[in-house]
Design an enzyme around this catalytic site. Structure first.
Site, short mmCIF file in Angstrom:
data_model
loop_
_atom_site.label_atom_id
_atom_site.label_comp_id
_atom_site.label_asym_id
_atom_site.label_seq_id
_atom_site.Cartn_x
_atom_site.Cartn_y
_atom_site.Cartn_z
N ARG A 83 11.32 -1.17 11.11
CA ARG A 83 10.23 -0.87 12.04
C ARG A 83 10.20 -1.91 13.14
NH1 ARG A 83 4.96 0.31 8.37
NH2 ARG A 83 4.00 -0.93 10.01
N ARG B 215 -0.01 -9.11 13.30
CA ARG B 215 -0.66 -8.10 12.45
C ARG B 215 -1.48 -8.76 11.34
NH1 ARG B 215 4.44 -4.99 10.74
NH2 ARG B 215 3.08 -4.03 9.19
N ARG C 169 11.97 -5.29 5.02
CA ARG C 169 11.67 -3.88 4.69
C ARG C 169 12.58 -2.92 5.46
NH1 ARG C 169 5.69 -1.70 5.42
NH2 ARG C 169 5.94 -2.56 7.51
N LYS D 4 0.84 -1.21 0.00
CA LYS D 4 0.00 0.00 0.00
C LYS D 4 0.88 1.26 0.00
CE LYS D 4 -2.07 -1.20 3.87
NZ LYS D 4 -1.38 -2.48 4.17
#
Ligand code: AP5
Ligand code: MG
Length: 218
Positions: A162, A173, A129, A15
């Site tokens: 993160r 999640r 990431r 996204k």
């Protein structure tokens, strides 16, 4: 009339990556609820402190807090043309609140691209990431490496991993996504707004498919 698009998809679907790629082309600001929470966390605001526990556990921040944050953000002048929403809404109550927010001055949500990616792909995407400290630009150690390791190509700020991209939090999640956000697929399908996009293709191919899908509604 302002235009509102809602990017839907599981954690790691792409996204943020896609919003970064298409927001300029569409002429719409990229509004990411996750980025807004992280900015508040960085600035140690009351909202950031409240959200921290939920984010670290991989849970959703309560609806009332999230809705108030987005309501305020959408009222700013840069959102006059509308917005490209990423990560909001994430529950049916948030979707109802968004519809209510847009009543009166906009024609509601214009389209909801759903970036479909199977669960097994998500963990590798998230654990690899690297995120930019300043503006949340995202890279991947294997699928989208920055030109210089540890430095954002776009604004030269530091890249970090993160806290909630640890494997155990990622699994949580994804579970939360299945339980609380998946119902929105049917919600927007029933409203005739869902635009399904195959998120397993390369980043550029997904961008092309997304823009083609959006051109049918805007
Ligand atoms: P948020 O920041 O929104 O996280 P998320 O939804 O879990 O989504 P991600 O940002 O992890 O994934 P993405 O789809 O943006 O993927 P990306 O483009 O980075 O939310 C964080 C937390 O905040 C939540 O857990 C919650 O606590 C709270 N929160 C936020 N919104 C909330 C709300 N509305 N209500 C309540 N709480 C809320 O891509 C992932 C990786 O894959 C990158 O490394 C990228 O380079 C790579 N990649 C992308 N596309 C491709 C591709 N096509 N091929 C290969 N690799 C790719
Ligand atoms: Mg994101």
């Amino acid at each position: 009339m302002p235009i509102y698009f809602v990017l839907l998809g599981p954690p790691g679907a792409g996204k943020g990556t896609q919003a970064q790629a298409i927001s300029k082309t569409l002429g719409l600001p990229h509004i990411s609820s996750g980025d807004l929470f992280r900015e508040n966390l960085k600035n140690q605001t009351e909202l950031g402190m409240l959200a921290k526990g939920f984010i670290d556990r991989g849970e959703l921040v309560p609806d009332d807090v999230t809705i108030a944050m987005i309501r305020e953000r959408l009222s700013r002048t840069d959102c006059q043309p509308g917005a490209l929403l990423d990560g909001f809404p994430r529950t049916p109550a948030q979707a109802d609140a968004l519809a209510e927010m847009l009543t009166g001055f906009a024609g509601g949500v214009n389209g909801v691209p759903y970036i479909r990616v199977p669960e097994q792909v998500l963990i590798e995407r998230l654990t690899g990431r690297w995120t930019c400290r300043e503006q949340g630009h995202v890279f991947h150690v294997k699928f989208n490496p920055p030109q210089k390791a540890g430095i954002c190509d776009i604004d030269s700020s530091e890249l970090y991993q993160r806290e909630d991209d640890k494997a155990e939090t990622v699994i949580k999640r994804i579970q939360v996504y299945f339980q609380q956000t998946m119902p929105l697929i049917e919600y927007y399908q029933k409203a005739g707004l869902l635009l399904e996009v195959d998120g397993t293709q390369s980043i550029q191919q997904v961008t092309a498919e997304l823009l083609a899908a959006l051109s049918t509604v805007s």
